[in-house]
Scaffold this motif. Structure first.
Motif, mmCIF file in Angstrom:
data_model
loop_
_atom_site.group_PDB
_atom_site.id
_atom_site.type_symbol
_atom_site.label_atom_id
_atom_site.label_comp_id
_atom_site.label_asym_id
_atom_site.label_seq_id
_atom_site.Cartn_x
_atom_site.Cartn_y
_atom_site.Cartn_z
ATOM 1 N N ARG A 250 -2.734 -59.908 35.062
ATOM 2 C CA ARG A 250 -3.118 -60.931 36.032
ATOM 3 C C ARG A 250 -1.898 -61.621 36.631
ATOM 4 N NH1 ARG A 250 -5.109 -64.854 33.437
ATOM 5 N NH2 ARG A 250 -6.686 -65.664 34.841
ATOM 6 N N GLY A 251 -0.701 -61.211 36.187
ATOM 7 C CA GLY A 251 0.521 -61.702 36.800
ATOM 8 C C GLY A 251 1.140 -62.921 36.164
ATOM 9 N N ARG A 252 0.600 -63.368 35.017
ATOM 10 C CA ARG A 252 1.176 -64.543 34.367
ATOM 11 C C ARG A 252 0.700 -64.628 32.919
ATOM 12 N NH1 ARG A 252 -1.939 -70.162 35.139
ATOM 13 N NH2 ARG A 252 -0.830 -70.370 33.180
ATOM 14 N N ARG A 253 1.480 -65.357 32.125
ATOM 15 C CA ARG A 253 1.014 -65.759 30.806
ATOM 16 C C ARG A 253 0.044 -66.906 30.999
ATOM 17 N NH1 ARG A 253 7.090 -65.651 28.108
ATOM 18 N NH2 ARG A 253 7.219 -63.367 27.960
ATOM 19 N N ASP A 254 -1.026 -66.906 30.216
ATOM 20 C CA ASP A 254 -2.121 -67.828 30.525
ATOM 21 C C ASP A 254 -2.733 -68.385 29.248
ATOM 22 O OD1 ASP A 254 -4.294 -69.182 31.540
ATOM 23 O OD2 ASP A 254 -4.891 -67.592 32.912
ATOM 24 N N LEU A 255 -2.583 -69.693 29.058
ATOM 25 C CA LEU A 255 -3.231 -70.388 27.950
ATOM 26 C C LEU A 255 -4.146 -71.495 28.466
ATOM 27 C CD1 LEU A 255 -0.362 -70.650 25.293
ATOM 28 C CD2 LEU A 255 -2.395 -69.192 25.212
ATOM 29 N N THR A 256 -4.712 -71.279 29.652
ATOM 30 C CA THR A 256 -5.686 -72.239 30.167
ATOM 31 C C THR A 256 -6.967 -72.160 29.348
ATOM 32 O OG1 THR A 256 -6.601 -70.632 31.731
ATOM 33 C CG2 THR A 256 -4.799 -72.038 32.524
ATOM 34 N N ALA A 257 -7.714 -73.244 29.359
ATOM 35 C CA ALA A 257 -8.982 -73.264 28.636
ATOM 36 C C ALA A 257 -9.927 -72.191 29.166
ATOM 37 C CB ALA A 257 -9.619 -74.647 28.760
ATOM 38 N N LYS A 258 -9.938 -72.002 30.460
ATOM 39 C CA LYS A 258 -10.826 -71.003 31.075
ATOM 40 C C LYS A 258 -10.503 -69.607 30.560
ATOM 41 C CE LYS A 258 -12.450 -69.364 35.599
ATOM 42 N NZ LYS A 258 -12.194 -67.930 35.381
ATOM 43 N N TRP A 259 -9.214 -69.261 30.523
ATOM 44 C CA TRP A 259 -8.834 -67.915 30.106
ATOM 45 C C TRP A 259 -9.093 -67.707 28.615
ATOM 46 C CZ3 TRP A 259 -8.445 -63.231 31.507
ATOM 47 C CH2 TRP A 259 -7.738 -62.304 30.752
ATOM 48 N N ILE A 260 -8.747 -68.680 27.793
ATOM 49 C CA ILE A 260 -8.972 -68.557 26.352
ATOM 50 C C ILE A 260 -10.457 -68.363 26.066
ATOM 51 C CG2 ILE A 260 -8.930 -69.848 24.178
ATOM 52 C CD1 ILE A 260 -6.279 -71.106 25.190
ATOM 53 N N THR A 261 -11.300 -69.134 26.741
ATOM 54 C CA THR A 261 -12.742 -69.053 26.531
ATOM 55 C C THR A 261 -13.287 -67.690 26.921
ATOM 56 O OG1 THR A 261 -12.937 -71.431 26.929
ATOM 57 C CG2 THR A 261 -14.958 -70.126 27.093
ATOM 58 N N GLU A 262 -12.747 -67.110 27.990
ATOM 59 C CA GLU A 262 -13.177 -65.785 28.431
ATOM 60 C C GLU A 262 -12.611 -64.683 27.532
ATOM 61 O OE1 GLU A 262 -11.813 -65.328 32.410
ATOM 62 O OE2 GLU A 262 -13.175 -66.837 33.243
ATOM 63 N N GLU A 263 -11.348 -64.767 27.244
ATOM 64 C CA GLU A 263 -10.658 -63.663 26.578
ATOM 65 C C GLU A 263 -11.032 -63.534 25.111
ATOM 66 O OE1 GLU A 263 -8.029 -60.309 26.425
ATOM 67 O OE2 GLU A 263 -9.393 -61.288 27.841
ATOM 68 N N VAL A 264 -11.377 -64.630 24.459
ATOM 69 C CA VAL A 264 -11.776 -64.513 23.059
ATOM 70 C C VAL A 264 -13.015 -63.630 22.928
ATOM 71 C CG1 VAL A 264 -13.296 -66.548 22.954
ATOM 72 C CG2 VAL A 264 -12.064 -65.791 20.904
ATOM 73 N N GLU A 265 -13.890 -63.682 23.913
ATOM 74 C CA GLU A 265 -15.095 -62.848 23.867
ATOM 75 C C GLU A 265 -14.730 -61.372 23.935
ATOM 76 O OE1 GLU A 265 -17.895 -64.056 23.117
ATOM 77 O OE2 GLU A 265 -17.482 -66.190 23.418
ATOM 78 N N HIS A 266 -13.741 -61.051 24.742
ATOM 79 C CA HIS A 266 -13.291 -59.662 24.838
ATOM 80 C C HIS A 266 -12.677 -59.208 23.519
ATOM 81 C CE1 HIS A 266 -12.813 -60.584 29.393
ATOM 82 N NE2 HIS A 266 -14.037 -60.200 29.112
ATOM 83 N N SER A 267 -11.866 -60.058 22.908
ATOM 84 C CA SER A 267 -11.249 -59.695 21.630
ATOM 85 C C SER A 267 -12.312 -59.514 20.548
ATOM 86 C CB SER A 267 -10.231 -60.752 21.201
ATOM 87 O OG SER A 267 -9.059 -60.677 21.999
ATOM 88 N N LEU A 268 -13.280 -60.414 20.493
ATOM 89 C CA LEU A 268 -14.344 -60.301 19.497
ATOM 90 C C LEU A 268 -15.117 -58.988 19.664
ATOM 91 C CD1 LEU A 268 -15.699 -63.965 19.599
ATOM 92 C CD2 LEU A 268 -14.628 -62.867 17.616
ATOM 93 N N LYS A 269 -15.386 -58.619 20.906
ATOM 94 C CA LYS A 269 -16.113 -57.382 21.168
ATOM 95 C C LYS A 269 -15.291 -56.171 20.757
ATOM 96 C CE LYS A 269 -18.572 -54.859 24.807
ATOM 97 N NZ LYS A 269 -18.983 -54.867 26.242
ATOM 98 N N ARG A 270 -13.997 -56.174 21.120
ATOM 99 C CA ARG A 270 -13.144 -55.029 20.766
ATOM 100 C C ARG A 270 -12.986 -54.917 19.257
ATOM 101 N NH1 ARG A 270 -10.136 -56.592 25.799
ATOM 102 N NH2 ARG A 270 -8.952 -58.079 24.530
ATOM 103 N N LEU A 271 -12.855 -56.041 18.596
ATOM 104 C CA LEU A 271 -12.674 -56.047 17.140
ATOM 105 C C LEU A 271 -13.986 -55.853 16.381
ATOM 106 C CD1 LEU A 271 -10.156 -59.015 16.980
ATOM 107 C CD2 LEU A 271 -9.656 -56.665 16.264
ATOM 108 N N GLN A 272 -15.105 -55.887 17.088
ATOM 109 C CA GLN A 272 -16.429 -55.704 16.487
ATOM 110 C C GLN A 272 -16.651 -56.693 15.339
ATOM 111 O OE1 GLN A 272 -17.723 -51.601 15.899
ATOM 112 N NE2 GLN A 272 -16.046 -50.858 17.187
ATOM 113 N N THR A 273 -16.354 -57.948 15.628
ATOM 114 C CA THR A 273 -16.516 -58.991 14.615
ATOM 115 C C THR A 273 -17.074 -60.252 15.257
ATOM 116 O OG1 THR A 273 -15.380 -60.156 12.816
ATOM 117 C CG2 THR A 273 -14.178 -59.952 14.893
#
Length: 308
Positions: A87-110
């Motif tokens: 996405r062109g940047r390092r991102d620790l915004t609340a919006k990105w963290i909230t979205e990306e954790v769901e992707h990690s949980l799905k990939r990790l199957q946990t």
């Protein structure tokens, strides 16, 4: 084996954590399963990955393995958020963290991540926003504990203060570069970790292979794709002193240089564990030996002095 509690969490791990950056990069799925199996067979239990490793491929392989082995409740899963995911940047915004954790949980199957870490500082986002988003994930049960990575003392101190002031979950670990040859990354926060019961987790534990003794002269630059960079950075008077000290200690204790280098990290104040990768079962066996190796005070001092 010497299990250690990370920070003030209930996570206990041996002083070596498997670095999952190799999954999907130099270690594809079938071979990865064999290496991961060997790691837990050695009594080791913690795995560190990140969303950015293979743009999710590392998390995916780790998740498939845990599901196939039905061992999620017996291992510690650590992952990270905040690196550039295209996405062109390092991102620790609340919006990105909230979205990306769901992707990690799905990939990790946990359903929950044991240790969720900020990967890199994001100077464009206030830490209060980042930590607030992390705390909401903890309250929601999607994340159990929090950690940071690549933070200096100023940023870590600010983060701890923010969490205390707001009654939020705090960073329990800080993952910075740390090894016998490269001490500055963790050294900047080491005393703060000791004072605040935060555990250091060191990455690049073998200095890109240099501390294994593989590289000893300019002629060794062709031994691997990264050999030229290793040789140019470490083959100097200081580097040769460290190799001589590693050779001396390894001969005395009957261990490989890499095992001694891992044991040195584990012996340092404020350290919870070192991250190390492996691509073969034999390398995993060596990691386990390094985790079990206890250096005498004299040998630890010898190694420390060689790199000073």
């Amino acid at each position: 084996m010497d299990k250690r509690r990370l920070g003030r969490t209930d996570l206990e791990t041996e002083p070596v954590i498997f670095g999952c950056n190799v999954l999907g990069w130099t270690l594809e799925e079938n071979d990865a399963f064999r290496v991961l199996d060997a790691f837990v067979d050695q009594g080791l239990n913690a795995f560190d990955t990140a969303d950015v490793y293979g743009k999710g491929k590392s998390e995916t392989i780790l998740g498939k393995w845990m599901t196939a082995r039905s061992n999620r409740d017996r291992v510690i899963v650590m992952t990270k958020v905040g690196s550039d995911m295209g996405r062109g940047r390092r991102d620790l915004t609340a919006k990105w963290i909230t979205e990306e954790v769901e992707h990690s949980l799905k990939r990790l199957q946990t359903d929950a991540i044991d240790l969720y870490q900020s990967h890199w500082p994001d100077p464009e986002t206030p830490q209060e926003e980042t930590l607030g988003a992390f705390d909401r994930l903890v309250q929601a049960g999607k994340v159990r504990w929090l950690g940071s990575s690549n933070q200096d003392a100023a940023l870590l101190g600010e983060a701890l203060d923010i969490s205390t002031r707001n009654g939020w979950a705090r960073y329990e670990t800080v993952q910075n570069e740390y090894n016998l040859a490269d001490r500055e990354g963790f050294g900047r926060v080491q005393q703060m970790c000791v004072d605040n019961d935060v555990s250091g987790i060191g990455y690049f534990s073998l200095a890109r292979g240099f501390l294994s003794g593989k590289y000893r002269s300019a002629a060794d630059a062709d031994k691997s794709p990264r050999g030229a960079n290793v040789v140019s950075k470490y083959i100097n008077e200081r580097g040769l002193r460290m190799l001589a000290a590693l050779d001396e200690v390894s001969g005395r204790v009957g261990a490989k240089q890499a095992e001694v280098a891992l044991a040195w990290i584990a012996a340092q104040p404020g350290v919870g564990a070192a991250i190390a990768s492996a691509t073969t079962v034999e390398q995993v066996e060596s990691l386990a030996k390094g985790a079990r190796l206890k250096l005498s005070d004299a040998d630890a001092r010898l190694l420390t002095a060689a790199g000073t």
